[in-house]
Design a protein around this motif. Structure first.
Motif: not given
Ligand code: ATP
Ligand code: MG
Lengths: 293, 250
Positions: B19-21, B43-46, B48-50, B59-61, B202-204
């Motif tokens: 799990p990423a989130v 998991g921020k980007s993950t 957000l994309r949801a 495909p794996s998500s 953001t990281h900032n």
């Molecule tokens: N396409 C993918 N396939 C498999 N695992 C992924 C994929 N994208 C992200 N992950 C994993 O999911 C977790 C969260 O990733 P995510 O990109 O959401 O993090 P983030 O908070 O946006 O990080 P960053 O600040 O570096 O952008 C990480 O452990 C990452 O390795």
């Protein structure tokens, strides 16, 4: 970073430079060897056939008499065959590549298909000739027609086009697709407006290679029974035909010297057709590259 | 209290098994800027994309839980993901303009979605809102790739604005930009939130503190703290948050 590291790299620098020089020389030598062999072949053919290459040669049908013989039916046959092949194989091949890359689920089946396509690209062309004979000539009753020949050639070059197009489509950056999807576009809109234009240069390269192969292939056409003596120009896809390589083969296998020269002239015509075709394709590619950026 | 426009309920997102989130629940208020912060890989980007179903291209998500947009679960069977993305736009970390003219970049989205109205007006409007108009008005026909990185990113924002989305998701939109371009885009956010809802990763820390009204702090896929930015940065309830926003780790 440290003094030691700098010392070390400075020490072996001359050796590295020497290795580089040797490698560069070897590469240049191989390139020039290939070019020289090609030039020698071209010069040989040109010297033999140049004097026969005139309007009379281009506008006459084959004949028993060398000075009356011409290449008209073979030239038109080749043009018919290659354009029909292009019309069939390019959309099919690119379509298959789009499906496999953008639509099909990744899985065992997709891998299986991929391996098979790669293998098909390596199958000897005569095998495609046999397939064409059985399927198109006999089963679909197309006879020894342009269409039967073009369909057989299409089978032969499809794997090459599919593989090249898939590579080109795969090389389109994911960020471009994401940008497109994030604007509320469908899969097809993304493919049509962004993926294909970006992949076009690569696809064109594959098409050039594939059609160049098709234009020179003889064996499958002999197999399906393209004729060696044709005294007419095909007027439709169901007419009988011959092609430049078949005509050249026919002439060079005769004992008389003059026919060998005619064969050389035929090769020159084939080369010119190839050159014109590829120049056209490269022009399209350049335009796509400029637009696609 | 603010009206909510989007809501994540018990959202768990996995890549394969991992799990990423995890079980994230949060409300995105309308016409506000919400910042998502946290260490890399949390998991921020993950997440957000949801919010606009962009994870579907990985495909794996897989996802559990609900994401509501104006009360409707955007992952419901009858919902068209294309429609979701039209109303919930996204700006990416690296500027990714189409390799086409500046004009075409902005006009393409509305064109394929059959938007009516004057395309010229729409183009000018979107570019003005993205504070790019004055810099490009004399070269609308030239390639977008000829713009600077900051200009490209503002073009990507303009492109998203031209779709008139209701929510704009931004994934580190300034991380590839210089301070001047960043300031440009931060000022832009103040303007944009009058009409749009913005979620920004953001990281900032300074940026989050400057531009956002609400801040969500994630760590290892878990929502650690969520509240008004003022409170999260000055009086965090959780020790971890304090350590992160004061720069002691991350
Ligand atoms: N396409 C993918 N396939 C498999 N695992 C992924 C994929 N994208 C992200 N992950 C994993 O999911 C977790 C969260 O990733 P995510 O990109 O959401 O993090 P983030 O908070 O946006 O990080 P960053 O600040 O570096 O952008 C990480 O452990 C990452 O390795
Ligand atoms: Mg990220």
């Amino acid at each position: 970073m440290t003094g030691l590291g700098r010392h070390h790299s400075a020490n072996n620098l001359p050796a590295r430079r020497r290795a580089l020089a040797v490698f560069r020389f070897a590469c240049a030598a191989m390139t020039w060897a290939a070019v020289l062999i090609l030039v020698a072949l071209l010069v040989h053919v040109a010297r033999q056939g140049m004097s026969w290459l005139d309007w009379q040669f281009l506008s006459s049908f084959p004949s028993r008499f060398p000075d009356q013989a011409g290449i008209k039916s073979a030239l038109f046959g080749t043009l018919w065959m290659i354009s029909t092949t292009a019309i069939i194989a390019v959309p099919l091949g690119v379509g298959a590549a789009i499906y496999l890359e953008e639509y099909a689920r990744r899985g065992a089946l997709s891998t299986f298909i991929q391996i098979n396509i790669a293998n098909l690209a390596g199958v000897p062309s005569i095998v495609y000739g046999m397939l064409g004979l059985v399927i198109f000539v006999r089963f679909f009753l197309l006879g020894r027609s342009v269409l039967a020949g073009a369909l057989t050639m299409s089978l032969l070059i499809l794997p090459v086009i599919i593989i090249a197009a898939r590579e080109a489509i795969r090389a389109v950056p994911g960020s471009l697709r994401q940008a497109s999807y994030a604007l509320g576009s469908t899969r097809w809109q993304t493919v049509r407006h962004h993926v294909l234009p970006s992949a076009l240069p690569g696809i064109m390269t594959g098409v050039i290679l594939a059609l160049s192969r098709a234009i020179g292939e003889t064996a499958p056409l002999v197999m399906i029974g393209a004729l060696t003596y044709v005294a007419f120009v095909p007027e439709g896809p169901l007419d009988a035909f011959t092609t430049l390589p078949i005509q050249v083969f026919n002439w060079t296998s005769r004992p008389q010297k003059d026919f060998h020269a005619l064969g050389a002239a035929g090769i020159l015509v084939l080369l010119i057709v190839l050159l014109v075709m590829n120049t056209g394709a490269i022009l399209i590619r350049h335009r796509a590259e400029r637009r696609g950026g | 209290m603010m009206t909510s426009i989007m809501e994540a309920r018990n959202v768990t997102i996995r890549y394969g098994e991992a799990p990423a989130v995890r079980e994230a629940t949060l409300v995105i208020p309308e016409n506000r800027v919400t910042a998502i912060i946290g260490p890399s890989g949390c998991g921020k980007s993950t997440l957000l994309r949801a919010f606009n179903r962009m994870n579907e291209f990985i495909p794996s998500s897989s996802m559990d839980g609900e994401i509501l947009f104006r009360g409707t679960d955007i992952y419901d069977k009858g919902i068209d993901p294309v429609e979701v993305r039209r109303r919930i736009g996204m700006v990416f970390q690296k500027p990714n303009p189409f390799p086409k003219s500046i004009e075409r970049n902005v006009s393409w989205g509305p064109a394929i979605n059959g938007y009516e109205g004057d395309p010229r007006e729409r183009l000018e409007g979107a570019l003005k809102k993205a504070a790019l108009w004055d810099e490009v008005k004399d070269r609308l026909g030239s390639s977008a790739l000829g713009l600077s990185g900051g200009q490209q990113q503002r073009l990507c924002i303009a492109r998203t604005l031209a779709m008139e989305p209701e929510v704009i998701l931004m994934d580190e939109p300034c991380s590839a930009l210089d301070p001047v371009s960043t300031a440009h885009i931060e000022n832009l956010l103040f303007e944009l939130k009058k009409k749009y809802t913005i979620v920004i990763v953001t990281h900032n820390m300074q940026q989050a503190a400057r531009v956002s009204d609400y801040t969500a702090f994630f760590e290892a896929g878990v929502l650690v703290e969520y509240g008004e930015t003022q409170q999260v940065f000055t009086r965090p309830k959780v020790k971890r948050t304090e350590e992160y926003v004061t720069g002691r780790f991350g």
